[in-house]
Design a protein around this motif. Structure first.
Motif, PDB file in Angstrom:
ATOM      1  N   SER A  29      -9.929   6.443  -1.753  1.00  0.00           N
ATOM      2  CA  SER A  29     -10.696   5.258  -1.383  1.00  0.00           C
ATOM      3  C   SER A  29     -10.064   4.551  -0.190  1.00  0.00           C
ATOM      4  CB  SER A  29     -10.776   4.301  -2.576  1.00  0.00           C
ATOM      5  OG  SER A  29     -11.625   3.224  -2.312  1.00  0.00           O
ATOM      6  N   GLU A  30      -8.733   4.522  -0.165  1.00  0.00           N
ATOM      7  CA  GLU A  30      -8.040   3.892   0.956  1.00  0.00           C
ATOM      8  C   GLU A  30      -8.290   4.651   2.260  1.00  0.00           C
ATOM      9  OE1 GLU A  30      -5.722   2.938  -2.786  1.00  0.00           O
ATOM     10  OE2 GLU A  30      -6.670   4.699  -1.910  1.00  0.00           O
ATOM     11  N   ALA A  31      -8.400   5.977   2.162  1.00  0.00           N
ATOM     12  CA  ALA A  31      -8.655   6.784   3.355  1.00  0.00           C
ATOM     13  C   ALA A  31     -10.036   6.508   3.934  1.00  0.00           C
ATOM     14  CB  ALA A  31      -8.504   8.267   3.029  1.00  0.00           C
ATOM     15  N   PHE A  32     -11.005   6.182   3.069  1.00  0.00           N
ATOM     16  CA  PHE A  32     -12.327   5.803   3.564  1.00  0.00           C
ATOM     17  C   PHE A  32     -12.209   4.652   4.553  1.00  0.00           C
ATOM     18  CE2 PHE A  32     -14.255   8.643   0.815  1.00  0.00           C
ATOM     19  CZ  PHE A  32     -15.625   8.471   0.677  1.00  0.00           C
ATOM     20  N   VAL A  33     -11.448   3.647   4.158  1.00  0.00           N
ATOM     21  CA  VAL A  33     -11.276   2.467   5.012  1.00  0.00           C
ATOM     22  C   VAL A  33     -10.623   2.859   6.330  1.00  0.00           C
ATOM     23  CG1 VAL A  33     -10.219   0.186   5.201  1.00  0.00           C
ATOM     24  CG2 VAL A  33     -11.123   0.950   3.003  1.00  0.00           C
ATOM     25  N   ASN A  34      -9.602   3.696   6.265  1.00  0.00           N
ATOM     26  CA  ASN A  34      -8.907   4.096   7.488  1.00  0.00           C
ATOM     27  C   ASN A  34      -9.782   4.969   8.383  1.00  0.00           C
ATOM     28  OD1 ASN A  34      -6.455   2.741   7.139  1.00  0.00           O
ATOM     29  ND2 ASN A  34      -5.716   4.299   5.714  1.00  0.00           N
ATOM     30  N   PHE A  35     -10.584   5.836   7.787  1.00  0.00           N
ATOM     31  CA  PHE A  35     -11.521   6.636   8.586  1.00  0.00           C
ATOM     32  C   PHE A  35     -12.457   5.726   9.371  1.00  0.00           C
ATOM     33  CE2 PHE A  35     -10.067  10.509   6.954  1.00  0.00           C
ATOM     34  CZ  PHE A  35     -10.808  11.562   7.451  1.00  0.00           C
ATOM     35  N   LYS A  76     -17.514  -3.781  -0.729  1.00  0.00           N
ATOM     36  CA  LYS A  76     -17.301  -5.027   0.004  1.00  0.00           C
ATOM     37  C   LYS A  76     -15.968  -5.656  -0.381  1.00  0.00           C
ATOM     38  CE  LYS A  76     -19.375  -9.607   0.715  1.00  0.00           C
ATOM     39  NZ  LYS A  76     -20.492 -10.509   0.299  1.00  0.00           N
ATOM     40  N   LEU A  77     -15.621  -5.542  -1.655  1.00  0.00           N
ATOM     41  CA  LEU A  77     -14.381  -6.108  -2.169  1.00  0.00           C
ATOM     42  C   LEU A  77     -13.158  -5.570  -1.442  1.00  0.00           C
ATOM     43  CD1 LEU A  77     -13.089  -7.814  -4.498  1.00  0.00           C
ATOM     44  CD2 LEU A  77     -13.107  -5.729  -5.871  1.00  0.00           C
ATOM     45  N   GLN A  78     -13.255  -4.347  -0.942  1.00  0.00           N
ATOM     46  CA  GLN A  78     -12.109  -3.672  -0.338  1.00  0.00           C
ATOM     47  C   GLN A  78     -11.924  -3.986   1.139  1.00  0.00           C
ATOM     48  OE1 GLN A  78     -12.267   0.494  -1.183  1.00  0.00           O
ATOM     49  NE2 GLN A  78     -10.211   0.922  -0.442  1.00  0.00           N
ATOM     50  N   ILE A  79     -12.968  -4.517   1.792  1.00  0.00           N
ATOM     51  CA  ILE A  79     -12.914  -4.673   3.255  1.00  0.00           C
ATOM     52  C   ILE A  79     -13.320  -6.082   3.691  1.00  0.00           C
ATOM     53  CG2 ILE A  79     -13.211  -2.246   3.856  1.00  0.00           C
ATOM     54  CD1 ILE A  79     -16.230  -2.800   4.122  1.00  0.00           C
ATOM     55  N   GLN A  80     -13.081  -7.066   2.862  1.00  0.00           N
ATOM     56  CA  GLN A  80     -13.482  -8.432   3.210  1.00  0.00           C
ATOM     57  C   GLN A  80     -12.782  -8.925   4.471  1.00  0.00           C
ATOM     58  OE1 GLN A  80     -12.699 -10.288  -0.625  1.00  0.00           O
ATOM     59  NE2 GLN A  80     -14.866 -10.329  -1.117  1.00  0.00           N
ATOM     60  N   ALA A  81     -11.495  -8.605   4.605  1.00  0.00           N
ATOM     61  CA  ALA A  81     -10.750  -9.046   5.795  1.00  0.00           C
ATOM     62  C   ALA A  81     -11.272  -8.353   7.049  1.00  0.00           C
ATOM     63  CB  ALA A  81      -9.260  -8.764   5.616  1.00  0.00           C
ATOM     64  N   GLU A  82     -11.553  -7.062   6.968  1.00  0.00           N
ATOM     65  CA  GLU A  82     -12.043  -6.308   8.118  1.00  0.00           C
ATOM     66  C   GLU A  82     -13.433  -6.780   8.544  1.00  0.00           C
ATOM     67  OE1 GLU A  82      -8.942  -3.787   6.170  1.00  0.00           O
ATOM     68  OE2 GLU A  82     -10.620  -5.019   5.492  1.00  0.00           O
ATOM     69  N   LEU A  83     -14.274  -7.144   7.573  1.00  0.00           N
ATOM     70  CA  LEU A  83     -15.604  -7.664   7.896  1.00  0.00           C
ATOM     71  C   LEU A  83     -15.495  -9.029   8.565  1.00  0.00           C
ATOM     72  CD1 LEU A  83     -17.509  -6.703   4.616  1.00  0.00           C
ATOM     73  CD2 LEU A  83     -17.873  -5.697   6.881  1.00  0.00           C
ATOM     74  N   ALA A  84     -14.603  -9.863   8.046  1.00  0.00           N
ATOM     75  CA  ALA A  84     -14.439 -11.213   8.598  1.00  0.00           C
ATOM     76  C   ALA A  84     -13.890 -11.178  10.025  1.00  0.00           C
ATOM     77  CB  ALA A  84     -13.518 -12.033   7.698  1.00  0.00           C
ATOM     78  N   SER A  85     -12.999 -10.225  10.314  1.00  0.00           N
ATOM     79  CA  SER A  85     -12.386 -10.141  11.647  1.00  0.00           C
ATOM     80  C   SER A  85     -13.257  -9.385  12.651  1.00  0.00           C
ATOM     81  CB  SER A  85     -11.023  -9.451  11.552  1.00  0.00           C
ATOM     82  OG  SER A  85     -11.174  -8.080  11.203  1.00  0.00           O
TER      83      SER A  85
END
Length: 299
Positions: free
Chosen positions: A226-232, A244-253
């Motif tokens: 799951s973490e690799a999904f975010v990095n990809f 959404k729970l996993q990438i709230q900071a990335e969406l906000a930035s």
């Protein structure tokens, strides 16, 4: 009346876990022929096979029931033995849990931490898509499972954890390269995506239902993390469905962009577990419910 010999059930459990009679012999500190004899003796007592000797080694229907019974007995033993020995801090208690990768990557470890500081706890995770984790509970391999299945199994109960929201996201650079004129059936046909494994049909169904593009007609990475999904997604390698729970900071930035804000996927998660829970297993179950409900209600 059939009387179960738990030494034989232990051998069944080890053979299935190790997927090898030879490795099971090493774990049990006996010969391979002795392991085979224990399985044969169990089958003679039961009157039918308990294993299908293939690759992988799998339990028969009655073998699964025996394994589930044995795991529940072990659970009760692990709960009471520290009280008998007076040595709670040093007795290792093993807990087997089935989870989807996204829960493990977000809130589940915090739930384990709520309990592990009080006990010498060893947790074994069985990871699968949230549609398939329930099979581990059916087979008696775990005492609890995080699943989208909404019906309680025999001898089990369930608690609703909450809804998990999946968003289709990509990095701005990726969008500029692959979707300069927007996301549609034509652009998706040449655009790399990510799936968890070959049995992960969430992405395939989403793209087919939303854009009419069938699975296999576009490039797709397979990544069991799951973490690799975010990095990809962050590295601009692919677009993908991420909680959404996993990438709230990335969406906000603005590091990741929601490609389809009007069309998320929402899946409801449930915590299934054996009805008879005590001690550390009851505490662990309560911590899982509490952490999940807080996380999923605040995403």
């Amino acid at each position: 009346m059939v009387l179960l010999d738990y030494k034989l059930l232990h051998a069944l459990s080890v053979v299935l876990n190790e997927q090898s009679f030879d490795k099971a012999a090493s774990v049990l500190a006996i010969t391979q022929s002795a392991v085979s004899q224990r399985i044969k003796s169990l089958e003679q007592i039961i009157g039918q096979p308990v294993l299908i000797r293939a690759q992988p080694i799998v339990a028969t229907a009655i073998g699964k029931k025996l394994l589930g019974h044995y795991q529940q007995v072990k659970l009760l033993e692990q709960d009471i033995i520290p009280d008998i020995s007076g040595n709670k801090k040093h007795e290792t208690i093993t807990a087997n849990i089935a989870s989807n990768a996204d829960s493990l990557a977000t809130w589940l470890i915090a739930a384990i931490g709520d309990v592990s500081h009080q006990y010498n706890l060893a947790v074994n995770f069985r990871l699968a898509d949230e549609n398939r984790t329930i099979n581990y509970l059916k087979d008696g391999e775990v005492f609890g499972a995080i699943s989208t299945y909404d019906q309680a199994l025999p001898g089990c109960t369930l608690e609703k954890l909450g809804d998990i929201h999946y968003l289709l996201v990509a990095a701005p650079s990726f969008i500029a390269s692959y979707f300069p004129e927007g996301i549609n059936k034509q652009t998706l046909a040449r655009t790399p995506a990510v799936a968890y494994d070959q049995k992960d049909d969430m992405h395939i169904k989403y793209v087919e239902q939303t854009f009419g593009l069938k699975g296999g007609s576009y490039p797709c990475h397979t990544v069991r993390s799951s973490e690799a999904f975010v990095n990809f997604a962050k590295q601009g390698i692919a677009y993908c469905l991420i909680p959404k729970l996993q990438i709230q900071a990335e969406l906000a930035s603005g590091e990741l962009i929601n490609l389809m804000p009007e069309n998320p996927i929402i899946r409801t998660l449930y915590w299934h577990h054996w009805v008879l829970l005590k001690g550390v297993f009851k505490q662990l179950s309560s911590a899982i419910i509490s952490r999940a409900q807080y996380a999923l209600n605040n995403q």
